[in-house]
Motif scaffolding. Structure first.
Motif, PDB file in Angstrom:
ATOM      1  N   UNK A   1       1.033  -1.012   0.303  1.00 29.14           N
ATOM      2  CA  UNK A   1       0.231   0.255   0.022  1.00 29.14           C
ATOM      3  C   UNK A   1       1.027   0.931   0.121  1.00 29.14           C
ATOM      4  N   UNK A   2       1.774   1.211   0.708  1.00 27.66           N
ATOM      5  CA  UNK A   2       2.721   2.552   0.972  1.00 27.66           C
ATOM      6  C   UNK A   2       3.694   2.423  -0.268  1.00 27.66           C
ATOM      7  N   UNK A   3       3.910   1.325  -0.776  1.00 26.72           N
ATOM      8  CA  UNK A   3       4.763   1.758  -2.610  1.00 26.72           C
ATOM      9  C   UNK A   3       4.153   2.487  -2.882  1.00 26.72           C
ATOM     10  N   UNK A   4       2.928   1.675  -3.787  1.00 30.84           N
ATOM     11  CA  UNK A   4       1.175   2.372  -4.543  1.00 30.84           C
ATOM     12  C   UNK A   4       1.181   3.551  -4.260  1.00 30.84           C
ATOM     13  N   UNK A   5       1.332   4.271  -2.834  1.00 31.27           N
ATOM     14  CA  UNK A   5       0.656   5.747  -2.806  1.00 31.27           C
ATOM     15  C   UNK A   5       1.784   5.915  -3.002  1.00 31.27           C
ATOM     16  N   UNK A   6       3.467   5.442  -2.918  1.00 34.62           N
ATOM     17  CA  UNK A   6       4.381   6.484  -2.953  1.00 34.62           C
ATOM     18  C   UNK A   6       4.247   6.770  -3.994  1.00 34.62           C
ATOM     19  N   UNK A   7       4.799   6.008  -5.320  1.00 38.43           N
ATOM     20  CA  UNK A   7       4.349   5.915  -7.482  1.00 38.43           C
ATOM     21  C   UNK A   7       3.204   7.082  -7.342  1.00 38.43           C
ATOM     22  N   UNK A   8       1.893   7.188  -6.436  1.00 42.01           N
ATOM     23  CA  UNK A   8       1.515   7.260  -6.900  1.00 42.01           C
ATOM     24  C   UNK A   8       1.307   9.204  -6.110  1.00 42.01           C
ATOM     25  N   UNK A   9       2.029   9.640  -5.466  1.00 35.70           N
ATOM     26  CA  UNK A   9       2.478  10.702  -5.277  1.00 35.70           C
ATOM     27  C   UNK A   9       3.721  11.618  -5.644  1.00 35.70           C
ATOM     28  N   UNK A  10       4.248  10.291  -6.977  1.00 41.73           N
ATOM     29  CA  UNK A  10       5.288  11.229  -7.492  1.00 41.73           C
ATOM     30  C   UNK A  10       6.415  10.624  -7.091  1.00 41.73           C
ATOM     31  N   UNK A  11       6.784   9.548  -6.287  1.00 41.01           N
ATOM     32  CA  UNK A  11       8.034   9.234  -5.941  1.00 41.01           C
ATOM     33  C   UNK A  11       8.606  10.147  -5.041  1.00 41.01           C
ATOM     34  N   UNK A  12       7.824  10.764  -3.496  1.00 44.32           N
ATOM     35  CA  UNK A  12       7.781  12.080  -3.144  1.00 44.32           C
ATOM     36  C   UNK A  12       9.009  10.873  -1.842  1.00 44.32           C
ATOM     37  N   UNK A  13      10.394  12.129  -1.368  1.00 46.83           N
ATOM     38  CA  UNK A  13      11.130  11.720  -0.240  1.00 46.83           C
ATOM     39  C   UNK A  13      10.471  12.073   1.298  1.00 46.83           C
ATOM     40  N   UNK A  14       9.083  12.453   1.567  1.00 47.20           N
ATOM     41  CA  UNK A  14       8.994  13.061   2.812  1.00 47.20           C
ATOM     42  C   UNK A  14       8.943  14.212   3.542  1.00 47.20           C
ATOM     43  N   UNK A  15       8.246  14.543   4.487  1.00 48.29           N
ATOM     44  CA  UNK A  15       8.217  15.699   4.829  1.00 48.29           C
ATOM     45  C   UNK A  15       9.740  15.630   6.060  1.00 48.29           C
ATOM     46  N   UNK A  16      10.654  16.787   5.282  1.00 50.62           N
ATOM     47  CA  UNK A  16      11.911  16.892   6.923  1.00 50.62           C
ATOM     48  C   UNK A  16      11.644  16.677   8.395  1.00 50.62           C
ATOM     49  N   UNK A  17      12.342  15.959   8.832  1.00 49.98           N
ATOM     50  CA  UNK A  17      11.785  16.005  10.437  1.00 49.98           C
ATOM     51  C   UNK A  17      12.998  15.072  11.362  1.00 49.98           C
ATOM     52  N   UNK A  18      13.973  16.489  12.098  1.00 53.57           N
ATOM     53  CA  UNK A  18      15.022  15.725  12.678  1.00 53.57           C
ATOM     54  C   UNK A  18      14.709  15.810  13.845  1.00 53.57           C
ATOM     55  N   UNK A  19      14.887  14.287  14.695  1.00 53.18           N
ATOM     56  CA  UNK A  19      14.541  13.394  15.543  1.00 53.18           C
ATOM     57  C   UNK A  19      16.112  13.921  16.574  1.00 53.18           C
ATOM     58  N   UNK A  20      15.538  15.163  17.610  1.00 52.14           N
ATOM     59  CA  UNK A  20      17.310  15.790  18.541  1.00 52.14           C
ATOM     60  C   UNK A  20      16.684  15.278  19.871  1.00 52.14           C
ATOM     61  N   UNK A  21      15.058  14.539  20.108  1.00 57.22           N
ATOM     62  CA  UNK A  21      15.523  13.800  21.586  1.00 57.22           C
ATOM     63  C   UNK A  21      14.926  14.471  22.635  1.00 57.22           C
ATOM     64  N   UNK A  22      15.300  15.692  22.734  1.00 54.90           N
ATOM     65  CA  UNK A  22      15.343  16.944  23.902  1.00 54.90           C
ATOM     66  C   UNK A  22      13.973  17.233  23.644  1.00 54.90           C
ATOM     67  N   UNK A  23      13.142  17.668  22.018  1.00 56.78           N
ATOM     68  CA  UNK A  23      12.159  17.591  21.577  1.00 56.78           C
ATOM     69  C   UNK A  23      11.096  17.357  21.031  1.00 56.78           C
ATOM     70  N   UNK A  24      11.408  15.554  20.938  1.00 53.46           N
ATOM     71  CA  UNK A  24      10.853  14.718  20.033  1.00 53.46           C
ATOM     72  C   UNK A  24      10.205  13.458  20.981  1.00 53.46           C
ATOM     73  N   UNK A  25      11.013  13.100  22.282  1.00 53.95           N
ATOM     74  CA  UNK A  25      11.182  11.528  22.750  1.00 53.95           C
ATOM     75  C   UNK A  25       9.892  11.775  24.579  1.00 53.95           C
TER      76      UNK A  25
END
Length: 342
Positions: free
Chosen positions: A318-342
């Protein structure tokens, strides 16, 4: 810099090395690690020299000669024997985790509570800030991974290996990771390959020759390149791919470095530690004890893990098909720092 681990760990080290060289350009930056990472590290323009260590007398003596009375070594691992090498080399400051080797270190570091919940390069960068008093996170795009390009001959070899694939669109995967607890079951892979054949997508399998999966009959849409490419050629395969679908391992980090979309499969391994900062889809095992492999204080994985079996082929397709449908998007950027995300 001293780092022993998987090839994916070495790829995640590249932002730190680049950051050190950017802020301290006059510093001679030597990296010590596994011999299998040589092509990767020597392809990094910010690394002055790479020294492989295989526990032999020859490699030990070579390291001692090369770093004799160096100013600082940062041990980004817990190996005992290599700490003795640095002690024998009379390195002035030997910094790392104690872990049974306190006698051979001059300065000890300790993990901070948030680090179990952070992207590994963030952890590395924080320790570098403490050790060298430089903050590489202030450099624009500091966390982008680096992977060297192959030569023209290597690129040609890759094109030759790929030219007979059944369909132009292709997805890259590896059947095995650095630890069995992160491996998706082989029967799931085969079911996925058959589903992809119906969607007219090719599959390219990369990696070293398998110890377990040598006598498998793959569907006709599969190109098996295990053992047929060197380290830089693997990078070129991933650069050309539509996406990478894999457990938490080397191919995911290479894809992150070369901006190829990733669908990551996570069971015992927390995705916040090693998933790309831009990931199209992170698929988690739906089981109460997952994840269990924490960076500093966790129990690691169990003897007979079942978490990866909880990730269904249907969810992945399902996710593979969605990736093709959405033009092979890289996805949204998110840097997980632990201090704010844990």
């Amino acid at each position: 810099m001293s780092r022993f681990g998987g090839l994916g760990d070495m790829v995640m080290l590249t932002p730190i090395l680049r950051g050190i060289k950017t802020l301290l350009p006059e510093t001679k930056l030597i990296v010590v690690g596994e011999e299998n990472a040589r092509a990767l590290m020597e392809g990094c323009p910010f690394v002055d020299e790479y020294l492989g260590f295989d526990k032999s007398y020859k490699s030990s003596w070579n390291i001692i000669k090369k770093i004799w009375r160096a100013d600082i070594v940062y041990l980004m691992d817990t190996l005992y024997r290599i700490s003795i090498i640095y002690w024998l080399a009379r390195v002035k400051k030997r910094i790392g985790f104690p872990h049974k080797r306190k006698f051979f270190l001059t300065d000890l570091i300790s993990p901070k509570s948030w680090m179990d919940y952070a992207y590994e390069p963030v952890v590395y960068a924080d320790f570098v800030k403490d050790i060298l008093q430089i903050d590489i996170t202030q450099i624009p795009d500091w966390d982008h991974l680096f992977y060297p390009e192959g030569s023209e001959l290597e690129k040609k070899n890759v094109n030759e290996l790929l030219k007979n694939r059944l369909y132009d669109d292709f997805i890259v995967c590896s059947l095995e990771t650095g630890g069995h607890a992160k491996d998706w079951p082989i029967e799931y892979w085969l079911d996925l390959f058959r589903e992809l054949e119906e969607l007219e997508k090719s599959v390219v399998i990369i990696g070293v020759p398998s110890k377990k999966y040598n006598d498998i009959e793959f569907p006709s849409n599969v190109v098996d390149l295990r053992g047929k490419t060197n380290l830089l050629e693997i990078g070129e395969v991933i650069r050309l791919a539509d996406m990478v679908v894999n457990g938490c391992s080397f191919p995911i980090h290479v894809a992150n470095a070369v901006d190829t979309p990733v669908i990551g499969l996570y069971g015992s391994q927390p995705d916040w530690r090693g998933m790309p900062q831009r990931i199209f889809a992170s698929i988690h095992a739906e089981i109460e004890c997952s994840p269990c492999d924490y960076l500093f204080k966790g129990p690691g994985w169990c003897e007979n893990p079942t978490c990866m079996k909880q990730i269904s082929v249907k969810k992945v397709i399902t996710e593979i098909q969605r990736c093709y449908d959405e033009g092979k998007s890289l996805g949204e950027y998110r840097l997980i720092t632990g201090e704010n995300d844990g």
